[in-house]
Motif scaffolding. Structure first.
Motif, mmCIF file in Angstrom:
data_model
loop_
_atom_site.group_PDB
_atom_site.id
_atom_site.type_symbol
_atom_site.label_atom_id
_atom_site.label_comp_id
_atom_site.label_asym_id
_atom_site.label_seq_id
_atom_site.Cartn_x
_atom_site.Cartn_y
_atom_site.Cartn_z
ATOM 1 N N ARG A 216 -98.977 -1.982 0.946
ATOM 2 C CA ARG A 216 -100.272 -1.614 1.541
ATOM 3 C C ARG A 216 -101.208 -2.819 1.572
ATOM 4 N N ASN A 217 -101.272 -3.501 0.421
ATOM 5 C CA ASN A 217 -102.151 -4.680 0.366
ATOM 6 C C ASN A 217 -101.741 -5.745 1.367
ATOM 7 N N ASN A 218 -100.452 -5.867 1.600
ATOM 8 C CA ASN A 218 -99.969 -6.909 2.516
ATOM 9 C C ASN A 218 -99.840 -6.399 3.949
ATOM 10 N N LYS A 219 -100.341 -5.182 4.166
ATOM 11 C CA LYS A 219 -100.370 -4.579 5.487
ATOM 12 C C LYS A 219 -98.989 -4.508 6.155
ATOM 13 N N VAL A 220 -97.971 -4.242 5.367
ATOM 14 C CA VAL A 220 -96.662 -3.984 5.961
ATOM 15 C C VAL A 220 -96.304 -2.505 5.834
ATOM 16 N N MET A 221 -97.320 -1.688 5.508
ATOM 17 C CA MET A 221 -97.107 -0.245 5.553
ATOM 18 C C MET A 221 -97.965 0.312 6.683
ATOM 19 N N ASP A 222 -97.336 1.095 7.552
ATOM 20 C CA ASP A 222 -98.057 1.693 8.672
ATOM 21 C C ASP A 222 -99.099 2.686 8.131
ATOM 22 N N GLY A 261 -73.261 -6.681 15.245
ATOM 23 C CA GLY A 261 -72.332 -6.956 16.334
ATOM 24 C C GLY A 261 -71.984 -8.420 16.340
ATOM 25 N N THR A 262 -71.665 -8.916 17.530
ATOM 26 C CA THR A 262 -71.202 -10.303 17.610
ATOM 27 C C THR A 262 -72.305 -11.279 17.198
ATOM 28 N N MET A 263 -73.569 -10.914 17.537
ATOM 29 C CA MET A 263 -74.682 -11.791 17.192
ATOM 30 C C MET A 263 -75.470 -11.203 16.019
ATOM 31 N N ALA A 264 -74.728 -10.807 14.992
ATOM 32 C CA ALA A 264 -75.385 -10.163 13.848
ATOM 33 C C ALA A 264 -76.471 -11.055 13.279
ATOM 34 N N GLY A 265 -77.553 -10.461 12.893
ATOM 35 C CA GLY A 265 -78.642 -11.252 12.314
ATOM 36 C C GLY A 265 -79.926 -10.465 12.304
ATOM 37 N N ILE A 266 -80.995 -11.181 12.104
ATOM 38 C CA ILE A 266 -82.315 -10.564 12.041
ATOM 39 C C ILE A 266 -83.010 -10.813 13.377
ATOM 40 N N SER A 267 -83.657 -9.785 13.896
ATOM 41 C CA SER A 267 -84.303 -9.965 15.197
ATOM 42 C C SER A 267 -85.595 -10.774 15.062
ATOM 43 N N ASP A 268 -86.051 -11.319 16.200
ATOM 44 C CA ASP A 268 -87.212 -12.224 16.179
ATOM 45 C C ASP A 268 -88.485 -11.515 15.735
ATOM 46 N N ASP A 269 -88.528 -10.200 15.974
ATOM 47 C CA ASP A 269 -89.769 -9.486 15.659
ATOM 48 C C ASP A 269 -89.834 -9.044 14.188
ATOM 49 N N ILE A 270 -89.067 -9.723 13.318
ATOM 50 C CA ILE A 270 -89.040 -9.326 11.904
ATOM 51 C C ILE A 270 -90.438 -9.371 11.275
ATOM 52 N N GLU A 271 -91.276 -10.299 11.751
ATOM 53 C CA GLU A 271 -92.640 -10.412 11.213
ATOM 54 C C GLU A 271 -93.450 -9.128 11.457
ATOM 55 N N ASP A 272 -93.011 -8.334 12.453
ATOM 56 C CA ASP A 272 -93.733 -7.096 12.766
ATOM 57 C C ASP A 272 -93.281 -5.915 11.904
ATOM 58 N N LEU A 273 -92.385 -6.169 10.986
ATOM 59 C CA LEU A 273 -91.855 -5.056 10.192
ATOM 60 C C LEU A 273 -92.985 -4.255 9.542
ATOM 61 N N ARG A 274 -92.949 -2.952 9.776
ATOM 62 C CA ARG A 274 -93.898 -2.024 9.144
ATOM 63 C C ARG A 274 -93.104 -0.822 8.654
#
Ligand code: ATP
Length: 285
Positions: A216-222, A261-274
């Protein structure tokens, strides 16, 4: 008579709210009053009262309700040495005499310091989890080894021996108070008993608040996450299960950003994680 000097001082700026324990304020203050207050009294007062410090307490109740958390925080509050934590099964050893030796060792540091410094020594806390494990065999007919018996006896002799030792506090924990040897529960031994039960709705809200405070403090909770609703939904959850629920919700949020899948990984919008309410609801399921 031996004077009982205070060998613990309240940690400065101590506040229960900062301890990260949800829903156990009543229990905590009861334990403080019954078991520790004398340790922070001025020494003169303890002498006048002619009392001895409580040397042992028993916390009992279902798993995952915060008994270990409570025991550790009590140590911090009293500015004690880093507690020694052991559990019953770990103490038991198939080799004759080794289990008693394990118990003896638990008390050795405190005894040594007390010999050297007397009442000036710091408070040593021993947290004994799954205490029932060493009691099981006592007096039972299918007693294969008798190890439990002698371990309980060793613990009793250590506890009685600490009569002169003002610097020891044993915190026993169990889910099965009915299994605990009565001899261990007598005055002078684990004399203060406190039940730590499953949290009620108010307690669950506090625990949810504690375990989501960072996000909550870090604003990663919706902001759509309704903790009060979750508290109402989590009847019969223990604190540990609520902690698990939060972790599971995070993993559902995380899923939205993991490519497989073939390009397994983390998507670019990871910073938007909520982490949102839907994640919590899925985690509930
Ligand atoms: P066990 O009987 O299984 O040893 P326990 O009662 O000692 O369980 P803990 O080890 O204290 O339970 O709790 C496990 C974890 O669950 C804690 O580290 C904490 O994250 C969470 N937890 C449990 N109860 C609470 C609570 N009342 N407030 C906040 N967190 C809690």
């Amino acid at each position: 008579a031996k004077k009982a000097a205070p060998n613990a001082i309240l940690a400065p700026n101590f506040k229960f709210e900062d301890m990260g324990i949800g829903g156990l304020d009543t229990e905590f203050s009861a334990i403080f009053r019954r078991a520790f207050a004398s340790r922070v009294f001025p020494p003169g007062l303890v002498d006048k009262l002619g009392i001895q410090h409580v040397k042992g307490i028993l916390l009992f109740g279902p798993p995952g309700t915060g008994k270990t958390l409570m025991a550790r925080q009590i140590g911090k509050m009293l500015n004690a040495r880093e507690p020694k934590i052991v559990n019953g099964p770990e103490i038991l050893n198939k080799y004759v005499g080794a289990s008693e030796e394990n118990v003896r060792k638990l008390f050795a540091d405190a005894e040594k310091e007390y010999k050297a410094k007397g009442d000036e020594s710091g408070l040593h806390i021993i947290i004994f989890d799954e205490l029932d494990a060493i009691c099981k065999q006592r007096g039972s007919t299918n007693n294969g080894t008798g190890v439990g018996d002698s371990v309980v006896n060793q613990l009793l002799s250590k506890m009685d021996g600490v009569d002169q030792l003002n610097n020891i506090l044993l915190i026993g924990m169990t889910n099965r108070i009915d299994m605990i040897d009565e001899a261990l529960l007598r005055p002078g031994r684990l004399e203060v008993h406190m039940e730590i039960s499953l949290p009620d709705e108010h307690g669950r809200l506090q625990i949810l608040t504690i375990h989501t405070s960072k996000m909550r403090n870090n604003k990663v909770m919706d902001p759509d996450v309704d903790l009060a609703e979750l508290a109402a939904m989590t009847k019969n959850f223990s604190g540990a299960e609520i902690n698990g629920l939060v972790k599971s919700a995070v993993s559902f949020a995380f899923n939205r950003h993991v490519k497989i899948g073939t390009m397994a990984g983390i998507s670019d919008d990871i910073e938007d994680l909520r982490v949102n309410m839907d994640d919590f609801l899925r985690a509930m399921e």
